[in-house]
Design a protein around this motif. Structure first.
Motif, PDB file in Angstrom:
ATOM      1  N   ILE B 439       3.875  30.378 -31.314  1.00 60.61           N
ATOM      2  CA  ILE B 439       3.338  31.258 -30.269  1.00 60.61           C
ATOM      3  C   ILE B 439       2.778  30.427 -29.115  1.00 60.61           C
ATOM      4  N   SER B 443       4.252  30.583 -25.375  1.00 61.93           N
ATOM      5  CA  SER B 443       3.419  31.198 -24.347  1.00 61.93           C
ATOM      6  C   SER B 443       2.927  30.164 -23.344  1.00 61.93           C
ATOM      7  N   MET B 446       5.675  29.980 -20.969  1.00 65.37           N
ATOM      8  CA  MET B 446       5.684  31.203 -20.147  1.00 65.37           C
ATOM      9  C   MET B 446       4.636  31.102 -19.048  1.00 65.37           C
ATOM     10  N   THR B 447       3.483  30.533 -19.384  1.00 65.51           N
ATOM     11  CA  THR B 447       2.399  30.500 -18.418  1.00 65.51           C
ATOM     12  C   THR B 447       2.691  29.524 -17.289  1.00 65.51           C
ATOM     13  N   GLY B 480       1.959  35.366 -20.106  1.00 66.44           N
ATOM     14  CA  GLY B 480       2.009  34.175 -20.941  1.00 66.44           C
ATOM     15  C   GLY B 480       0.614  33.694 -21.305  1.00 66.44           C
ATOM     16  N   SER B 481      -0.299  33.728 -20.340  1.00 68.57           N
ATOM     17  CA  SER B 481      -1.655  33.226 -20.616  1.00 68.57           C
ATOM     18  C   SER B 481      -2.356  34.123 -21.637  1.00 68.57           C
ATOM     19  N   TYR B 482      -2.091  35.446 -21.584  1.00 67.02           N
ATOM     20  CA  TYR B 482      -2.706  36.324 -22.594  1.00 67.02           C
ATOM     21  C   TYR B 482      -2.190  35.967 -23.996  1.00 67.02           C
ATOM     22  N   LEU B 483      -0.862  35.733 -24.083  1.00 66.61           N
ATOM     23  CA  LEU B 483      -0.295  35.358 -25.377  1.00 66.61           C
ATOM     24  C   LEU B 483      -0.890  34.053 -25.873  1.00 66.61           C
ATOM     25  N   LEU B 484      -1.094  33.132 -24.923  1.00 68.40           N
ATOM     26  CA  LEU B 484      -1.687  31.837 -25.268  1.00 68.40           C
ATOM     27  C   LEU B 484      -3.075  32.051 -25.863  1.00 68.40           C
TER      28      LEU B 484
END
Lengths: 218, 569, 100
Positions: B439, B443, B446-447, B480-484
């Motif tokens: 994850i 992510s 993504m970020t 992406g930052s939320y997933l991170l």
């Protein structure tokens, strides 16, 4: 160390993670030398500022340095050299277990350090009286150069930081006097005195450079 | 010393105690025994807790920034608050999290263990360094409450002299934190020089220690310049001394020279320890001797040295002379050489190794991927002409996040997982570890990958609004930052769970070969019950595990009594 | 053990004497007007000699482990790097590139 037998019976200062006192002594001294490196580089920043501005405005540095009193600066140099000698003698006295002499030498060092600060105080007061302050409070009109305040800002920063180091050194020396009076330092364990000496000599070395750079511009 | 080596060293085998009753964790009890401990392992954990807290704070601030960037115009916070938040995010992440992260937390814990010492050379200084860190952190918190700072973490003059925010208290916080960093550096250098166990020559030191040594050298040589810089900046604000302030005839570019003389080497304080962790992970999980031991060890020192020559590449558009820009750009390329040497050696270590994809190894592979992107984009923006085009865009933001987060943080996570059994005596859940690593890896890309694209198209950094064309990429980055963030939450949960419910760890669950694994998990108060004599190298994977043993050096008393006995009898 | 060096009294006194002589010398050279770049060089040279004497004999580097000397010299080396690279900017700010 040769006199470990002499140290026998005294309270051991050996910490549990060292094998023997030599290892501990050398570690402490190495740590102190590395700390002195950080001191050199911290003052180094001020020396860099000095060099850059002197390269930019050589005429300013010549004019402004005339305001400083060479006689007082030279006296202070002599005072600090004398204090370096007395603290070296103090370390020698501790190494030879002459604790009374060591206390006397340390006290002399403290006195000389105090003399240095008193002379510095009169120098500062003389400058302040003329309106030579660091920064925006500067109001002296005797130097006809638009950057005049910069020289004195650097002067005050360098001597001020050095003065703070003299104060710290005095505190350390005072602490060593107390330690010596308690009998906590002797030929078998004199690490703190040795390290205080190293610190004090560095304060001396920095002044050795400050004196010609600030006072002796001709 | 000469006398001692003349004595023949008698060696006994050193048994490892599995699941010991008395460990450093229960050696003393009570909160005070932790706050005033002199044990390097506990101090390491104190640091680990502190940096985790500040990583959380800095992370929440980052998510706030990303949330604001969901829409081109103002979404939730106004421009001034945005300036304060990105400044705090930068200052907290750099001074309170990443600089102390690997050296002060993992380094403190494992440096003495890896050389068979009972503690660092100056345990009281070590404790003082943590307290100074906390004191500096309080100063930083004070300035947040007292008006915050909106200058960016670099405090550039003249703005930092003019702004009405709490610059003085923040710079004093940085000054104090610098002291903490210096004390750690002094401790590490002296410990490595003076406290290595018998048989542990420099060539048998784990590469993690070489990297900590190089880091400590940078800490010693660079941090004092930061101290004088922030001191002068504070004086500039208090007295108006006019060294950096152009209004008083000073030179703001000189401030940048001062600042970057520390702060460029400081990026190597952040990344070099990460290299050390990666060397450990890759060798252990490839079951193979590290390829090019000396190349990796010396390249750390080379990076430390070259890192001092390149600071001006942060100042290409600041008005420094063209000559120095050219020289700095040229010198910057040299940093790539030792870094490249490391990457190739790691890849060569894995070649034909018996690779075991445990969580720490997954992080090491993620590191290789992400750090290589960060490093190569660094070479690009080190080129003068490209830098002028990309300066102060999101390209820079993406680059240093790939290096700092994709490099240092990923390596730190790998290190935490690798040493988790040793530190806590418990195993984390391997499946959740792998999932979370996945994850975080996805992510993270993504970020920050979209930020390279936005930057090259001209999206400037530090803006709270932007033109509409960037909205899609910005939103992708925010998701992406939320997933991170979610990834880190999951990690916190399974690591916390393992503390209570995790299976007990054996002394050496990864079959690693370095000295830190040759004692029980968790270690006892003195790490080793005897002074160990080192017989094997740290990466001797060609020897079977059952041949691995340590000798025990005679203590001074034993040797004395051995000498006395013949006389008495 | 060589690191526990005890300096003799004559050594310490003559070191202090040498320092005092050099202090006098550094003031004295300002009385004769040495032309511009050389006066600075002379002043710094004398200061370096004085500092070296203090470091070697008061701070015992002469008798001490060589590593401590290396450490101390390292600080000077990095200070030199700091000064010289910064001068590369400040001295050539208006010069442009030499080749243009």
């Amino acid at each position: 160390m040769g006199n470990q037998s002499a140290a026998a019976g005294r309270k051991s200062h050996l910490q549990h993670h060292f094998v023997n006192e030599d290892q501990q002594f050398e570690s402490s001294k190495m740590g102190m030398w590395i700390f002195l490196v950080t001191e050199v580089l911290m003052f180094g920043g001020l020396f860099v500022a000095y060099i850059i501005y002197r390269a930019w405005h050589p005429d300013l540095f010549y004019m402004a340095a005339q305001e400083l009193d060479v006689a007082l600066g030279a006296t202070n140099t002599v005072v600090l050299i004398a204090s370096s000698l007395t603290i070296a003698l103090a370390i020698r006295a501790v190494q030879l277990d002459k604790i009374k002499a060591a206390i006397n030498y340390l006290s002399a060092t403290l006195l000389l350090a105090g003399t240095f600060l008193v002379i510095k105080y009169f120098e500062y007061m003389d400058k302040f009286g003329k309106g030579i302050y660091p920064g925006q409070a500067y109001s002296y009109e005797g130097i006809h150069h638009e950057m005049a305040v910069n020289f004195f800002s650097i002067y005050y920063m360098m001597t001020g930081l050095h003065g703070i180091h003299v104060l710290v050194g005095m505190a350390l020396i005072g602490w060593m006097i107390i330690k010596a009076k308690k009998g906590a330092v002797h030929s078998g364990y004199y690490t703190p005195v040795e390290n205080t000496g190293l610190f004090w000599h560095l304060v001396d070395i920095i002044w050795i450079f400050l004196f010609p750079l600030l006072y002796l511009i001709d | 010393m000469a006398e001692r080596s003349a004595n023949t060293l008698r060696i006994r085998e050193f048994p490892i105690d599995e699941n010991p009753k008395h460990t450093y964790l229960n050696h003393e009890k009570g909160i005070l025994s932790w706050l005033f401990t002199l044990d390097h392992k506990r101090i390491g954990l104190l640091y680990l807790g502190s940096i985790t807290f500040f990583f959380f704070v800095g992370g929440v601030l980052a998510l706030l920034l990303r949330t604001e960037l969901l829409t081109p115009a103002q979404s939730i916070i106004d421009a001034d608050t945005y300036n304060q938040i990105f400044t705090l995010h930068g200052a907290i992440m750099i001074f309170l999290f990443i600089i102390p992260s690997i050296p002060a937390a993992l380094g403190n814990f494992f440096l003495p263990m890896m050389i068979g010492a009972k503690d660092v050379a100056f345990p009281r200084l070590n404790l003082a360094s943590w307290w100074i860190y906390i004191f500096g952190a309080l100063f930083a918190l004070f300035s947040i409450v007292n008006g915050a700072v909106d200058t960016g973490w670099t405090f550039y003059t003249p703005y930092s002299v003019q702004t009405g925010t709490a610059v003085v208290s923040m710079t004093l916080a940085v000054f104090i934190l610098g002291f903490s960093s210096i004390l750690t550096g002094i401790n590490f250098i002296v410990t490595l020089h003076k406290l290595r166990s018998p048989g542990l020559s420099w060539s048998k030191m784990p590469l993690f220690l070489w990297s900590l040594y190089a880091t400590a050298v940078i800490q010693i040589l660079a941090t004092p310049v930061l101290a004088i810089t922030v001191l002068l900046l504070a004086m500039e604000r208090i007295l108006g001394i006019g060294i950096f302030d152009p209004a008083m005839g000073g030179d703001p570019v000189l401030y940048q020279h001062f600042f970057w003389f520390y702060s460029h080497p400081a990026v190597y304080i952040m990344i070099v320890p990460a290299f050390g962790i990666i060397s450990e992970l890759i060798s252990t999980f490839s079951r193979k001797t590290i390829f090019g031991y000396w190349a990796i060890a010396l390249s750390s020192l080379a990076i430390a040295f070259i890192g001092f020559l390149v600071w001006g590449h942060h100042m290409f558009v600041s008005g420094q002379s063209e000559l120095s820009s050219v020289v700095f750009s040229f010198l910057t390329f040299f940093v790539g050489v030792p870094t490249g040497i490391k990457i190739f050696n790691w890849v060569a270590t894995m070649y034909r190794g018996s690779i075991d994809l445990k969580t720490p190894m997954l992080y090491a592979l993620a590191f290789l991927f992400l750090f290589t992107i960060g490093g190569l984009t660094g070479i690009m923006i080190g080129a003068l002409s490209i830098n002028v085009h990309l300066h102060d865009t999101y390209y820079i933001v993406a680059h240093f996040h790939y290096v700092m987060m994709g490099g240092t943080v990923i390596a730190l996570l790998g290190g935490i997982h690798y040493w988790w059994p040793k530190m806590t005596g418990r195993m984390y859940n391997e499946m959740w570890g792998r999932i979370t690593c996945g994850i975080i890896f996805v992510s993270f890309n993504m970020t920050f990958l979209p930020q390279f694209i936005m930057g090259s198209q001209g999206m400037p950094r530090r803006y709270f609004n932007y033109v509409d064309q960037f909205q899609g990429l910005h939103q992708f980055s925010t998701i992406g930052s939320y997933l991170l963030g979610l990834g880190f939450v999951i990690m916190a949960v399974y690591l916390a769970w393992s503390l209570f419910k995790g299976p007990r760890a054996t002394s050496n669950p990864w079959k690693a070969r370095s000295l830190d694994w040759m004692t029980s998990s968790p270690p006892t108060h003195h790490n080793f019950e005897y002074t160990p004599v080192i017989l094997h190298g740290p990466y001797d994977h060609h020897k079977p595990m059952k041949e691995f043993r340590m000798g025990v050096a005679e203590s001074e008393e034993e040797r004395e009594s051995a000498k006395q006995k013949p006389l008495k009898s | 053990m060589s690191t526990h060096h005890i300096s003799t009294l004559p050594t310490l006194l003559s070191v202090a004497g040498a320092l005092l002589v050099l202090t006098f010398l550094t003031v004295a050279v300002t009385w004769i007007n040495i032309p511009e770049p050389f006066n600075v060089i002379v002043a710094i040279a004398i200061a370096i000699v004085k500092a070296a004497i203090v470091a070697m004999f008061f701070m015992n580097l002469y008798w001490d482990s060589k590593f401590n000397t290396i450490v101390f010299l390292l600080s000077i080396l990095f200070l030199t790097i700091f000064v010289s690279i910064t001068l590369l900017d400040t001295l050539f700010r208006d010069a442009g590139l030499p080749i243009y």
